[in-house]
Design a protein around this motif. Structure first.
Motif, PDB file in Angstrom:
ATOM      1  N   THR A 177       0.249   2.777  22.499  1.00 10.87           N
ATOM      2  CA  THR A 177       1.224   3.842  22.287  1.00 10.87           C
ATOM      3  C   THR A 177       1.252   4.158  20.795  1.00 10.87           C
ATOM      4  N   VAL A 178       1.086   5.415  20.457  1.00  6.81           N
ATOM      5  CA  VAL A 178       1.091   5.820  19.056  1.00  6.81           C
ATOM      6  C   VAL A 178       2.524   5.794  18.536  1.00  6.81           C
ATOM      7  N   LYS A 179       2.769   4.984  17.511  1.00  7.88           N
ATOM      8  CA  LYS A 179       4.116   4.843  16.963  1.00  7.88           C
ATOM      9  C   LYS A 179       4.267   5.482  15.578  1.00  7.88           C
ATOM     10  N   ALA A 180       3.136   5.848  14.952  1.00  9.45           N
ATOM     11  CA  ALA A 180       3.232   6.430  13.608  1.00  9.45           C
ATOM     12  C   ALA A 180       1.950   7.179  13.270  1.00  9.45           C
ATOM     13  N   VAL A 181       2.091   8.168  12.396  1.00 10.33           N
ATOM     14  CA  VAL A 181       0.948   8.907  11.843  1.00 10.33           C
ATOM     15  C   VAL A 181       1.122   8.931  10.326  1.00 10.33           C
ATOM     16  N   PHE A 182       0.066   8.588   9.600  1.00  7.51           N
ATOM     17  CA  PHE A 182       0.141   8.566   8.136  1.00  7.51           C
ATOM     18  C   PHE A 182      -0.958   9.451   7.543  1.00  7.51           C
ATOM     19  N   ALA A 183      -0.693   9.947   6.353  1.00  3.34           N
ATOM     20  CA  ALA A 183      -1.677  10.794   5.671  1.00  3.34           C
ATOM     21  C   ALA A 183      -2.917   9.978   5.350  1.00  3.34           C
TER      22      ALA A 183
ATOM     23  N   VAL B   7       1.860  13.331  17.482  1.00  2.00           N
ATOM     24  CA  VAL B   7       1.357  12.505  18.591  1.00  2.00           C
ATOM     25  C   VAL B   7       2.168  11.224  18.801  1.00  2.00           C
ATOM     26  N   VAL B   8       3.279  11.070  18.090  1.00  2.00           N
ATOM     27  CA  VAL B   8       4.094   9.869  18.278  1.00  2.00           C
ATOM     28  C   VAL B   8       4.589   9.830  19.728  1.00  2.00           C
ATOM     29  N   GLY B   9       4.356   8.723  20.400  1.00  2.00           N
ATOM     30  CA  GLY B   9       4.715   8.587  21.812  1.00  2.00           C
ATOM     31  C   GLY B   9       3.549   8.795  22.754  1.00  2.00           C
ATOM     32  N   GLU B  10       2.435   9.366  22.254  1.00  2.00           N
ATOM     33  CA  GLU B  10       1.258   9.570  23.095  1.00  2.00           C
ATOM     34  C   GLU B  10       0.574   8.212  23.361  1.00  2.00           C
ATOM     35  N   THR B  11      -0.201   8.155  24.426  1.00  2.64           N
ATOM     36  CA  THR B  11      -0.888   6.909  24.777  1.00  2.64           C
ATOM     37  C   THR B  11      -2.400   7.104  24.802  1.00  2.64           C
TER      38      THR B  11
ATOM     39  N   ILE C 136       0.848  -1.193   0.000  1.00  2.00           N
ATOM     40  CA  ILE C 136       0.000   0.000   0.000  1.00  2.00           C
ATOM     41  C   ILE C 136       0.883   1.242   0.000  1.00  2.00           C
ATOM     42  N   ALA C 137       0.643   2.151  -0.923  1.00  2.00           N
ATOM     43  CA  ALA C 137       1.387   3.411  -0.980  1.00  2.00           C
ATOM     44  C   ALA C 137       0.900   4.324   0.135  1.00  2.00           C
ATOM     45  N   MET C 138       1.755   4.559   1.125  1.00  2.00           N
ATOM     46  CA  MET C 138       1.372   5.368   2.282  1.00  2.00           C
ATOM     47  C   MET C 138       2.359   6.514   2.472  1.00  2.00           C
ATOM     48  N   ASP C 139       1.819   7.656   2.827  1.00  2.00           N
ATOM     49  CA  ASP C 139       2.649   8.822   3.128  1.00  2.00           C
ATOM     50  C   ASP C 139       2.750   8.934   4.651  1.00  2.00           C
ATOM     51  N   VAL C 140       3.866   8.458   5.197  1.00  2.00           N
ATOM     52  CA  VAL C 140       4.050   8.452   6.650  1.00  2.00           C
ATOM     53  C   VAL C 140       4.516   9.840   7.091  1.00  2.00           C
ATOM     54  N   LEU C 141       3.719  10.482   7.918  1.00  2.00           N
ATOM     55  CA  LEU C 141       4.020  11.841   8.371  1.00  2.00           C
ATOM     56  C   LEU C 141       4.944  11.859   9.574  1.00  2.00           C
ATOM     57  N   ALA C 142       4.873  10.822  10.390  1.00  6.28           N
ATOM     58  CA  ALA C 142       5.727  10.761  11.580  1.00  6.28           C
ATOM     59  C   ALA C 142       5.809   9.316  12.049  1.00  6.28           C
ATOM     60  N   GLY C 143       6.949   8.944  12.620  1.00  3.78           N
ATOM     61  CA  GLY C 143       7.109   7.614  13.166  1.00  3.78           C
ATOM     62  C   GLY C 143       7.417   6.572  12.108  1.00  3.78           C
ATOM     63  N   ASN C 144       7.194   5.313  12.473  1.00  8.74           N
ATOM     64  CA  ASN C 144       7.559   4.192  11.610  1.00  8.74           C
ATOM     65  C   ASN C 144       6.429   3.167  11.616  1.00  8.74           C
ATOM     66  N   ILE C 145       5.795   2.975  10.451  1.00  2.00           N
ATOM     67  CA  ILE C 145       4.672   2.045  10.337  1.00  2.00           C
ATOM     68  C   ILE C 145       5.122   0.613  10.604  1.00  2.00           C
ATOM     69  N   LYS C 146       6.283   0.238  10.052  1.00  2.00           N
ATOM     70  CA  LYS C 146       6.749  -1.141  10.210  1.00  2.00           C
ATOM     71  C   LYS C 146       6.997  -1.459  11.687  1.00  2.00           C
TER      72      LYS C 146
ATOM     73  N   LEU D 258      -2.013   5.992  13.504  1.00  2.00           N
ATOM     74  CA  LEU D 258      -3.234   6.744  13.248  1.00  2.00           C
ATOM     75  C   LEU D 258      -3.146   7.511  11.939  1.00  2.00           C
ATOM     76  N   SER D 259      -4.283   7.644  11.272  1.00  2.00           N
ATOM     77  CA  SER D 259      -4.333   8.519  10.102  1.00  2.00           C
ATOM     78  C   SER D 259      -4.317   9.966  10.582  1.00  2.00           C
ATOM     79  N   GLU D 260      -4.015  10.869   9.690  1.00  2.00           N
ATOM     80  CA  GLU D 260      -3.949  12.290  10.037  1.00  2.00           C
ATOM     81  C   GLU D 260      -5.274  12.781  10.617  1.00  2.00           C
ATOM     82  N   SER D 261      -6.392  12.380   9.994  1.00  2.00           N
ATOM     83  CA  SER D 261      -7.698  12.847  10.465  1.00  2.00           C
ATOM     84  C   SER D 261      -8.032  12.280  11.844  1.00  2.00           C
TER      85      SER D 261
END
Length: 798
Positions: A179-185, A166-170, A131-141, A152-155
């Motif tokens: 624990t939020v590890k990534a944010v993607f568009a 929000v990476v690191g938030e719980t 899946i083509a994903m635009d990762v805004l922060a963190g690491n999806i893998k 989490l998605s941006e919205s």
């Protein structure tokens, strides 16, 4: 030279205002419709084109049709990984349905405020390879490889936290925290993937028949799909399932338009809608082009002297053709500009109709395509009239000896016949569509949709209990709630569980039968029609599912179809008998029979249903059905949401009227009917426009004949009918062409439904009368005007 062509064209437009306006209006409407639908079709065909190796990715599905069910896109991930044994399979990716299966918590809290994680799935770590994903922060893998991790998605991040950083938030939930590890568009609209949040979860399962994954295979180029499907089927299904269940591989690029399962991540499109829209838009452009050809040829006699003079002054045929073609192209270009204005005006309404957010970018290949198509229409539509007009003989024209060519008359009549055929066919099609939709909306479902408010996906432990739970009691205490029932199945979606029954006479069923787990008084809560026996009642608590010595004993209410499948013509005779599933050790004693119930969508509904009291096989959620006073719906929604939040940690629950849920099932067919109705109206409008133009020229050409007939005593009505007869004969030919073609096409569409209407003869009659009537009125209005003119004004120079 070009300037001269332009000046001459503008002069011709000024002299023939009616001819010019009719052509511009007709072409602009046709082009506007074509632009809108081409934009829609382009968007529909672009789904998932941007995904990595999209042409080599296939989704695994299981075909249950031999067992009486449909094909579903859900598979077991462990079985999916076994596909790597075959050299054609390069990689396997999976998305797990954790929101539906509740294998992960979907209800969370942040700063003591409750939220539901929308469209929550668990993905394998190789998600970015599929899946083509635009990762805004963190690491999806990393997020998909680490327990208690969330992406989490941006919205979603903005909705819950108010920021994307929000990476690191719980987020806390009933069993711990994420624990939020990534944010993607946010995923683009043109993809069938519908997740908004991803959570880590275990994927490997020892139970190979427990399916909860969307499994995708990346295949090598040139793979024989049929052969691989056969290999996967032989690997997955052995023993009792051999020859009864099959593996199918569905191309990723086709999923949006072909996948119809109720288990899809988001609502898809349909090939029918795209095909109908594209076909109708082409027809509209053709009708507009035919109008142009017809009216230009009909108008040719008024420009005959102009052609004769030009030829006498030395103009070549090539120059004359170029002149008339330039006029045609100029009309097409002006129509294109007007069409673009119309597109911008109706785009919001069209987007609402097709449920898309379409935007027209003029500075693009699509914008260039619009210009090319407009010019092409101008050239092709003007080609025949240009050659026809330029072929006039200067000597015969200037001497007054100009006769109509038989070829021109044949072309005009043929094109008008084709237009009328299309109008008749579209009227029949749209009327039948409306009839079928009305039929589906008024089908006897076997259950009541009125006054039923359904709370979806409530954890079974909170409501699916033998004794009323605290949540159930509080929901019953809400003012306006008259009754409460619980089932484990969404009535308008699909069956979750099945059993393989052995009938009371010892005969094994050839397929599998859908089952619905319920609480007490299911007949009352769903408004079922009881044919024999009784409802589930607390007076007979022993009917509740109970496991004894490895056997589950449970009371059941079956539909009429099941009773007859079991061999009982008199359905009451099955009461007290036991139906068994030997494989799962379930013993079901029949205590009631109800009229058939249609569970599922309009095209694939199950009627052979068994309701089992207190039986829940691996379903983590249930549906709470409230019978309510319609006047209290809003307050009941609000209070129910508060009760679930306070006592069950369920936030932002899905609460819908059952009637609304059923209407949503028919939304796709409703959209088809609306599209066809709109385009039918446009087609009839353009046909009337063409008929009006031709009738006006016909009336003008036959003015002397009309005047002579009036002098000889003919009435206005008789003259009107004489002039209209030519057009009505063409309508008769159109009817003969339209009827058989329309009958076959409409019949093919109706064949997609289990419950469908028969094509009505009166619809065909009305379509013919409507087109004939509109044609007569159009011609008669002009003919009456001609018949009302004093003969002396026409014949005074004779």
């Amino acid at each position: 030279m070009i300037v001269n062509y332009l000046i001459t064209a503008l002069r011709a437009f000024k002299q023939q205002k009616q001819h010019f306006l009719l052509n511009v209006i007709g072409l602009s409407v046709g082009l506007a419709a074509a632009i809108l639908v081409a934009l829609f079709a382009k968007n529909e065909l672009s789904f998932d084109q941007h995904q990595p190796n999209a042409d080599r990715v296939y989704r695994v599905a299981q075909d249950y049709s031999r067992l009486g069910l449909s094909t579903i896109p859900i598979y077991n991930y462990t079985r999916g990984t076994q596909a790597l044994d075959f050299s054609q399979v390069e990689d396997v990716f999976a998305l797990k349905m954790v929101e539906f299966t509740r294998e992960a918590e979907v209800d969370v809290k942040h700063n003591n405020q409750g939220f539901k994680l929308n469209n929550l799935y668990a993905a394998t770590a190789n998600i970015e390879d599929f899946i083509a994903m635009d990762v805004l922060a963190g690491n999806i893998k990393e997020a998909m490889s680490t327990p208690n991790s969330l992406a989490l998605s941006e919205s979603e991040a903005l909705r819950i936290f108010g920021t994307v950083n929000v990476v690191g938030e719980t987020l806390n939930h009933a069993k711990g925290s994420y624990t939020v590890k990534a944010v993607f568009a946010d995923l683009p609209d043109n993809t069938h993937f519908g997740f908004q949040a991803l959570v880590y979860a275990e994927h490997i399962s020892e139970n190979l028949f427990q399916s909860s994954h969307y499994v995708y295979l990346k295949l090598t180029a040139g793979t024989d799909i049929s052969a691989l499907e056969k290999q996967l089927t032989e690997q997955a299904f052995t023993g009792d399932f051999k020859g009864k269940m099959f593996v199918e591989l569905h191309p990723l690029l086709d999923l949006h338009l072909t996948a119809k399962s109720p288990f899809e991540m988001k609502a898809g499109g349909t090939k029918q809608v795209v095909t109908i829209c594209v076909g109708l838009s082409i027809l509209l452009v053709l009708i507009a082009s035919f109008n142009f050809i017809n009216m230009t040829v009909a108008q040719s006699t008024k420009r005959a002297k102009e052609v004769g003079v030009r030829k006498a002054l030395g103009a070549s045929k090539t120059q004359l053709v170029s002149q008339f073609l330039s006029e045609s192209v100029l009309v097409a270009v002006l129509s294109m500009v007007l069409a673009c204005v119309l597109v911008e005006l109706v785009m919001p309404s069209f987007n609402s109709l097709v449920d898309r957010e379409l935007v027209l970018n003029y500075v693009s290949s699509f914008g260039a395509g619009i210009a090319i198509v407009a010019i092409a229409v101008g050239v092709l539509a003007g080609l025949y009239p240009a050659f026809f007009i330029s072929s006039f003989s200067a000597k015969r024209v200037l001497s007054g000896d100009l006769q109509r060519g038989s070829t021109a008359i044949w072309v005009r009549k043929s094109l008008l016949t084709f237009q009328a055929s299309l109008a008749i066919g579209l009227i029949i099609g749209s009327a039948t569509l409306l009839q079928q939709l009305s039929h589906l909306q008024n089908l006897p479902l076997g259950y009541q949709t009125a006054q039923r408010l359904v709370i979806s996906e409530v954890p079974v432990g909170e409501v699916f209990t033998q004794q009323p739970s605290a949540v159930v009691n509080k929901l019953l205490a809400i003012e306006g709630v008259q009754h409460l029932g619980v089932i484990d199945t969404q009535l308008t979606r699909s069956i979750n569980n099945t059993l393989r029954p052995t009938w009371p006479n010892g005969e094994e069923s050839g397929g599998i039968t859908p089952v619905v787990g319920t609480s007490f008084e299911v007949v009352k809560s769903l408004g079922l029609e009881l044919l024999a026996g009784r409802d589930f009642s607390r007076e007979f608590a022993g009917d509740w599912a109970n496991r004894v010595d490895g056997i589950t004993y449970v009371g059941t209410i079956v539909t009429e179809t099941v009773a007859k499948q079991a061999g009982f013509t008199n359905v009451a005779d099955i009461l007290g008998k036991s139906i068994k599933d030997i494989g799962r050790n379930v013993d079901m004693r029949v205590i009631g029979v109800v009229a058939d119930v249609k569970i599922g969508n309009a095209q694939n509904a199950n009627t052979d249903i068994m309701f089992l009291l207190g039986f829940n096989y691996l379903n983590p959620t249930s549906e709470v059905v409230l019978t309510v006073n319609p006047q209290n719906v809003l307050s009941i929604r609000q209070q129910a949401a508060e009760i679930l939040a306070q006592h069950a940690n369920v936030f932002e629950p899905k609460i819908n009227l059952l009637s609304d849920s059923y209407k949503a099932v028919l939304k796709g067919d409703e959209r088809i009917s609306q599209v066809v109705l709109i385009f039918t109206g446009l087609a009839v409008f353009l046909t009337c426009l063409g008929t009006f133009g031709l009738a006006s020229f016909s009336a003008a050409r036959r003015q002397k004949e009309v005047a002579v007939r009036k002098v000889l005593g003919a009435s206005r009505i008789s003259i009107v009918n004489i002039l209209a007869k030519e057009f009505l004969v063409l309508v008769g030919v159109s009817i003969a062409i339209a009827y058989p073609v329309t009958y076959l096409l409409v019949g093919d569409w109706l064949a997609n439904f289990n419950d469908r209407i028969d094509q009505a003869v009166w619809v065909y009659g009305i379509a013919a009368v409507v087109v004939a009537g509109i044609t007569w009125v159009t011609v008669a209005s002009l003919a009456f005007k001609a018949a009302s003119t004093r003969p002396s004004l026409i014949l005074r120079y004779e």
